[in-house]
Design a protein around this motif. Structure first.
Motif, PDB file in Angstrom:
ATOM      1  N   CYS A   1      58.013  83.423  37.289  1.00  0.00           N
ATOM      2  CA  CYS A   1      57.685  83.584  38.711  1.00  0.00           C
ATOM      3  C   CYS A   1      57.926  85.007  39.203  1.00  0.00           C
ATOM      4  O   CYS A   1      57.423  85.390  40.272  1.00  0.00           O
ATOM      5  CB  CYS A   1      58.516  82.613  39.545  1.00  0.00           C
TER       6      CYS A   1
ATOM      7  N   SER B   1      56.665  83.966  44.691  1.00  0.00           N
ATOM      8  CA  SER B   1      57.250  83.675  46.005  1.00  0.00           C
ATOM      9  C   SER B   1      56.763  84.658  47.059  1.00  0.00           C
ATOM     10  O   SER B   1      56.439  84.272  48.196  1.00  0.00           O
ATOM     11  CB  SER B   1      58.781  83.717  45.920  1.00  0.00           C
TER      12      SER B   1
ATOM     13  N   GLN C   1      54.548  83.906  50.394  1.00  0.00           N
ATOM     14  CA  GLN C   1      54.940  84.347  51.728  1.00  0.00           C
ATOM     15  C   GLN C   1      53.834  85.161  52.390  1.00  0.00           C
ATOM     16  O   GLN C   1      53.618  85.074  53.595  1.00  0.00           O
ATOM     17  CB  GLN C   1      56.227  85.177  51.628  1.00  0.00           C
TER      18      GLN C   1
END
Length: 289
Positions: free
Chosen positions: A279, A186, A190
């Motif tokens: 993740c 993530s 970003q």
């Protein structure tokens, strides 16, 4: 020794003399009767003495028998006590031997524990040293990136240009770059978004070959594929479904039910180098605009 007749005559004379002193002369028949009475009395005494002696012999025999059994029982009891004492001595000796062995083993374990403790201290010292060295290398690396922020992109472009010139690959190089730091999936996405792009999407063999050349520079890197939105349904960051995958052998396996993001692995010698991973793992991200 006197015969029985002489003894009787002596008794008769004694009786006769006794009678003469008291009542005067007596008849012969009276004297004979008197003698017979005395004879009967002596026989009774003899019988009584014989019976008494017999009883005494019987009692002595019984006493001897009882004494024999008592001595035998005491002898057996002493033998039993002796055997018991020997068994106790053997048990004591065995326990002493076991105690000696246990003490030896205890000392050996103490020595092993001391040796392991020393090795543990040495390993902790090495770990602390390596951690400090790693932190220093990370600081040096971060400092290098700050001084030359275009270093990775320039290197990537050079490598891709070489690959295109060798293989005739027509994929565009414009807009491809790799994050400088290892981050979660993530955070990597970003990072790409903050720079006007997103994690790379691979839908052809040509682009997979190009990205495989790229990932060798970064060792392992995130791509824009995951099933975060819908478990078991892998989709790209543009929400398009996965039609063709380049999976490493045995992948994806969703190990422990916690592998929802996809990376590329540099150590694979083939184009099948995708791997599903947690993740939260820290990897660099391949970005494209």
């Amino acid at each position: 020794m006197y015969s029985k007749t002489q003894e009787q005559n002596m008794d008769f004379e004694a009786i006769y003399e006794s009678d003469e002193d008291t009542t005067g002369p007596r008849t012969l028949s009276y004297i004979q009767a008197k003698g017979k009475a005395l004879q009967c009395r002596g026989s009774r005494c003899l019988v009584l003495i014989t019976v008494s002696l017999g009883l005494i012999c019987v009692l002595l025999l019984i006493f001897i028998i009882l004494l024999y059994f008592t001595i035998t029982a005491e002898r057996d009891l002493i033998k039993t006590y002796k055997n018991t004492a020997e068994e106790f001595n053997q048990t004591i000796n065995s326990l002493q031997d076991n105690y000696t062995d246990l003490m030896t083993e205890k000392h050996q374990l103490q020595n092993n524990f001391s040796s392991l403790s020393q090795k543990k201290l040495e390993l902790e010292t090495k770990v602390n040293y390596l951690t400090a060295e790693k932190d220093q290398l990370q600081r040096d690396f971060d400092s290098l990136g700050q001084r030359n922020p275009d270093f990775e992109v320039t290197t990537l472009s050079d490598e891709l240009k070489k690959n295109v010139s060798k293989g005739g690959n027509q994929c565009s190089l414009d807009g491809l770059f790799v994050s400088k730091k290892s981050m979660s999936w993530s955070a990597s996405r970003q990072y790409c978004r903050d720079r006007g792009g997103d994690l790379v999407i691979i839908k052809s063999l040509e682009k997979q070959r190009l990205m495989s050349s790229l990932v060798r520079l970064s060792e392992r890197a995130w791509i824009g594929l995951s099933d975060i939105a819908n478990e078991g349904n892998l989709t790209w960051v543009d929400k398009s479904p996965l039609n063709q995958g380049f999976w490493f052998e045995g992948e994806p396996n969703d190990e422990d039910g916690n592998e929802d993001c996809v990376e590329m692995m540099a150590f694979s010698s083939t184009l099948n180098n995708w791997n599903d991973l947690s993740c939260s793992a820290r990897r660099r991200g391949i970005c494209e605009k």
